[in-house]
Design an enzyme around this catalytic site. Structure first.
Site, PDB file in Angstrom:
ATOM      1  N   THR A   1      -8.316   6.676  -3.565  1.00  0.00           N
ATOM      2  CA  THR A   1      -9.485   6.259  -3.795  1.00  0.00           C
ATOM      3  C   THR A   1     -10.408   7.473  -3.765  1.00  0.00           C
ATOM      4  OG1 THR A   1      -9.827   5.482  -1.755  1.00  0.00           O
ATOM      5  CG2 THR A   1      -9.377   3.708  -2.964  1.00  0.00           C
TER       6      THR A   1
ATOM      7  N   LYS B   1      -8.754  14.245   2.746  1.00  0.00           N
ATOM      8  CA  LYS B   1      -8.057  13.131   2.764  1.00  0.00           C
ATOM      9  C   LYS B   1      -7.130  13.294   4.160  1.00  0.00           C
ATOM     10  CE  LYS B   1      -6.224  13.986  -1.422  1.00  0.00           C
ATOM     11  NZ  LYS B   1      -6.341  12.802  -1.874  1.00  0.00           N
ATOM     12  N   ARG B   2      -6.707  12.271   4.434  1.00  0.00           N
ATOM     13  CA  ARG B   2      -5.889  12.259   5.586  1.00  0.00           C
ATOM     14  C   ARG B   2      -4.767  13.372   5.656  1.00  0.00           C
ATOM     15  NH1 ARG B   2      -6.116   8.169   9.469  1.00  0.00           N
ATOM     16  NH2 ARG B   2      -4.434   9.154  10.528  1.00  0.00           N
TER      17      ARG B   2
ATOM     18  N   LYS C   1       0.798  14.297   0.735  1.00  0.00           N
ATOM     19  CA  LYS C   1      -0.243  14.679  -0.116  1.00  0.00           C
ATOM     20  C   LYS C   1      -0.400  16.205  -0.303  1.00  0.00           C
ATOM     21  CE  LYS C   1      -3.150  10.645   2.106  1.00  0.00           C
ATOM     22  NZ  LYS C   1      -3.813  10.334   0.918  1.00  0.00           N
TER      23      LYS C   1
ATOM     24  N   HIS D   1       0.721  -1.237   0.165  1.00  0.00           N
ATOM     25  CA  HIS D   1      -0.070  -0.089   0.177  1.00  0.00           C
ATOM     26  C   HIS D   1       0.823   1.233  -0.081  1.00  0.00           C
ATOM     27  CE1 HIS D   1      -3.850  -1.624   0.546  1.00  0.00           C
ATOM     28  NE2 HIS D   1      -3.548  -2.679   0.962  1.00  0.00           N
TER      29      HIS D   1
ATOM     30  N   LYS E   1     -13.683   8.736  -6.075  1.00  0.00           N
ATOM     31  CA  LYS E   1     -15.154   8.853  -5.610  1.00  0.00           C
ATOM     32  C   LYS E   1     -15.522  10.414  -6.065  1.00  0.00           C
ATOM     33  CE  LYS E   1     -13.677   6.738  -1.403  1.00  0.00           C
ATOM     34  NZ  LYS E   1     -13.326   7.129  -0.018  1.00  0.00           N
TER      35      LYS E   1
HETATM   36  C1  LIG Z   1     -12.016   7.449   0.362  1.00  0.00           C
HETATM   37  C2  LIG Z   1     -11.548   7.829   1.709  1.00  0.00           C
HETATM   38  C3  LIG Z   1     -10.053   8.199   2.093  1.00  0.00           C
HETATM   39  C4  LIG Z   1      -9.153   7.950   0.990  1.00  0.00           C
HETATM   40  O1  LIG Z   1      -8.958   9.306   0.384  1.00  0.00           O
HETATM   41  P1  LIG Z   1      -7.664   9.416  -0.529  1.00  0.00           P
HETATM   42  O2  LIG Z   1      -7.863  10.686  -1.096  1.00  0.00           O
HETATM   43  O3  LIG Z   1      -7.482   8.393  -1.741  1.00  0.00           O
HETATM   44  O4  LIG Z   1      -6.640   9.399   0.533  1.00  0.00           O
HETATM   45  C5  LIG Z   1     -10.059   8.528   3.236  1.00  0.00           C
HETATM   46  N1  LIG Z   1     -10.747   8.980   4.300  1.00  0.00           N
HETATM   47  C6  LIG Z   1     -12.335   8.561   3.984  1.00  0.00           C
HETATM   48  C7  LIG Z   1     -13.200   8.919   4.859  1.00  0.00           C
HETATM   49  C8  LIG Z   1     -12.541   8.245   2.681  1.00  0.00           C
HETATM   50  O5  LIG Z   1     -13.795   7.967   2.550  1.00  0.00           O
END
Ligand SMILES: *Cc1c(COP(=O)(O)O)cnc(C)c1O
Length: 645
Positions: A487, A379-380, A385, A188, A491
């Site tokens: 991911t 995102k985190r 990032k 990952h 979305k």
């Molecule tokens: C999809 C999702 C993530 C992953 O987001 P990335 O932009 O791919 O890091 C993290 N937290 C939540 C709550 C999510 O729904």
């Protein structure tokens, strides 16, 4: 928790600590005995997971750690009540707290115990079911597939060997073939600080028999490598399961690779880098083991549940087929010039934006104009990032408006959400910076109605479901080569957002699907980042000296315009981003990021142009359904077939 079914009748005993006693079996075989161990009881809880349409129900089995009765009673009977209670508290901690850090490993004992506890519970459950069916262990891998989701469950390899060799008395070579045919590993991250290393002394203390098995796996493996590459000590050192630099540590990623028949990453780029950067020696040894499985997300949650207005439009237009076969979204191409479809598509987006604006008003008391561009990074919080790059651009836009009197053509709302790991100082300071910048900008009458910044707290799936459908511009701006897949990117795009993004992770494949006209690509490529950092030739001060925009932004930070009551609060940002070979190369991408943002503002003001691009993003995200991903895992790795159509 509703519908959580306790199954105490299927509880398992998990041994920990103790020591190994050597003995010799009647036939002369080495017969190790793990003795004097403590134990924790794993109690299963089943959560039914109902498939879409309700025709399939699978059980998600979770395990709670319970103090073992025997052990408690022994101490209890000696009158040492405090110790008995403490022992109970400690045992049950094992399943109480989850380490919330992402992309960092701390090497804490409780974490190792947690990882082993879950591995042991899971494997006992699997082997109990297998034995109950009276099957031969030679056929184990025909009936069982174990996917190691990162290195956290990598001890599975060792635990399965211990079970087969010590408990089933299967000879080592046969047990090793079964183990490798059963296990597969998904990597990952490439970030070195995230790769798990457990000190040999800690493993010896917690899992003494497992340490012996790790050494045995390693010695047999290195013999094989040595046979193929005689006298290459460097190669042996790199490939060893044991890192000998400093205190001895076990490399969990190497263990996962050696003990698996398949190794994959979560996007095409990431899977390439797994081969070339992370495990080049292992790839050279066994090239066929390495493969890619590009991630996906479920359209049932991320479209159907999260975005009712868009889902109704899609079903009215295409029928319900898209819900279970997302590739059907391609058929939207035929509606690109349908005026009613376009109007309804943009109306759905507008409804979602109003819903989010109301939510932000209620939680933060910030007024977001619903006609603004909703530019979102959710995102985190992590340096790779690059939330900082986003903030630098926002400050730049603000200063342009108030100091240089530049009038924007569209209002912009910059929305953030994301959690920081508790021990990650920089991540917490980034949250502080975003709030501080928001405070100044949102209260400046000169940018009223033109520029807003909001940090929505407590990012989690239920909040993501509110935020994502309301997005116009999705920020996917990691330094190229650092985001394994992402991911969130998928979305957002399937809900009609345009991406401003780097050539990184699954962004690359999204760009391939939607085409360059429908994606705002910017920044250095992975090879350029790697080459520059390898040569040590990244000197951001040179970029700063030639960029009046960066100088203006950094001056504002150093003059405490966003921290009037706390001088020097954000000096660390300037110092860090100007330091030689700053590992995420923020300033190197600043200019091209600003240009991409400028193009976005220009394109957004042409409503027809924008709606066409937004529709194409939804239409071309079919590949990123997790249904496609799971089909590939089933066919290529688990070797299982669909039971009915
Ligand atoms: C999809 C999702 C993530 C992953 O987001 P990335 O932009 O791919 O890091 C993290 N937290 C939540 C709550 C999510 O729904």
């Amino acid at each position: 928790m509703p519908l959580q079914i306790a199954r105490p009748d299927q509880s398992v005993i998990v041994p920990l600590y103790g020591r190994v006693e050597s003995a010799v079996a009647p036939g002369g075989d080495y017969l190790p005995m793990w003795v004097d161990w403590d134990d924790i009881i794993g109690v299963p809880y089943d959560i039914p997971v109902v498939g879409y349409g309700g025709k399939t129900v699978n059980y998600l089995r979770l395990f709670a750690a319970k103090a073992s009765q025997n052990f408690d009673m022994a101490i209890f009977n000696h009158g040492d009540y405090i110790r008995a209670v403490q022992r109970k508290i400690e045992s049950e901690m094992v399943s109480k707290v989850l380490y919330p850090t992402e992309s960092v490993s701390f090497g804490k004992e409780l974490r190792l115990v947690q990882e082993y506890f879950l591995v042991a519970c899971g494997l006992r459950d699997i082997t109990r079911r297998f034995v109950a069916q009276n099957k031969n262990f030679e056929e184990f891998a025909d009936y069982v597939a174990i996917q190691l989701n990162d290195t956290h469950p990598a001890l599975t390899v060792v635990e399965l060997m211990r079970y087969l060799v010590d408990e089933r008395r299967i000879d080592w070579e046969k047990a090793w073939d079964i183990t490798r045919a059963t296990c597969a590993y998904t990597n990952h991250t490439l970030l070195p600080e995230a790769l798990e290393l457990w000190s040999v002394s800690l493993i010896e203390k917690v899992l003494p028999r497992h340490l012996q098995i790790i050494y045995e796996i390693n010695s047999r493996f290195l013999k094989k490598v040595e046979g193929k590459y005689p006298d290459d000590n460097e190669k042996l050192r790199r490939m060893s399961l044991i890192c000998e630099e400093g205190i001895k540590k076990v490399r969990m990623a190497n263990l996962a690779v050696v003990g698996s028949h398949s190794v994959n990453g979560g996007s095409a780029l990431h899977s390439e880098l797994v081969k070339t950067r992370l495990f080049p020696d292992f790839h050279e040894l066994e090239p066929d083991k390495f493969n890619n499985k590009t991630n996906g997300v479920t359209p049932r949650r991320w479209m159907l549940k999260a975005n009712p207005p868009l889902s109704s439009l899609l079903t009215d237009t295409l029928g319900a087929c898209w819900i279970t076969d997302l590739s059907k979204l391609h058929k939207l191409d035929g509606y690109m010039n349908d005026r009613e479809f376009r109007a309804r598509f943009m109306q759905a987006k507008q409804d979602n934006k109003i819903r989010l604006a109301n939510f932000i008003k209620a939680t933060l008391d910030v007024n977001i104009p619903p006609d603004a561009i909703f530019d979102i990074q959710a995102k985190r919080i992590h340096e790779y990032k690059r939330q900082l790059l986003n903030v630098l651009h926002i400050i730049h836009r603000y200063l342009e408006m108030v100091d240089n009197e530049v009038e924007p053509s569209s209002a912009q709302a910059f929305i953030f959400a994301g959690k920081a790991a508790p021990g990650y100082w920089e991540a917490k300071q980034i949250i502080k910076l975003i709030h501080s910048v928001a405070n100044v900008i949102n209260n400046d009458p000169r940018t009223k109605g033109l520029l807003k910044v909001a940090f929505v707290p407590d990012y989690r799936v239920s909040l993501a479901e509110k935020i994502i459908p309301a997005c116009d511009v999705s920020e996917q701006i990691s330094t190229a080569g650092t985001e394994a897949s992402g991911t969130g990117n998928m979305k957002f795009a399937m809900n009609g957002a345009l991406t401003v993004g780097t050539y990184d992770g699954a962004n690359i494949e999204m760009l391939e699907e939607v085409g360059g006209d429908n994606f705002y690509l910017f920044g250095l490529k992975q090879e350029e980042v790697e080459k520059t950092l390898r040569e040590g030739s990244y000197h951001p001060r040179g970029i700063y000296n030639h960029s009046p925009e960066i100088r203006q932004v950094f001056s504002a930070l150093l003059e405490n315009r966003f921290s009037p009551d706390e001088p020097d609060l954000f000096r660390w940002v300037v110092d860090k981003l100007l330091s030689d070979n700053e590992q995420y190369m923020h300033l190197a991408d600043f200019k091209s990021y600003c240009e991409a943002q400028k193009q976005i503002v220009k394109d957004y003001s042409d409503k027809e142009l924008w709606s066409g691009k937004a529709i194409l993003n939804t239409a071309r995200m079919g590949k990123f359904s997790t249904d496609r991903t799971m089909q590939e895992y089933a066919e290529d790795i688990w070797n299982i077939k669909q039971v009915k159509g």
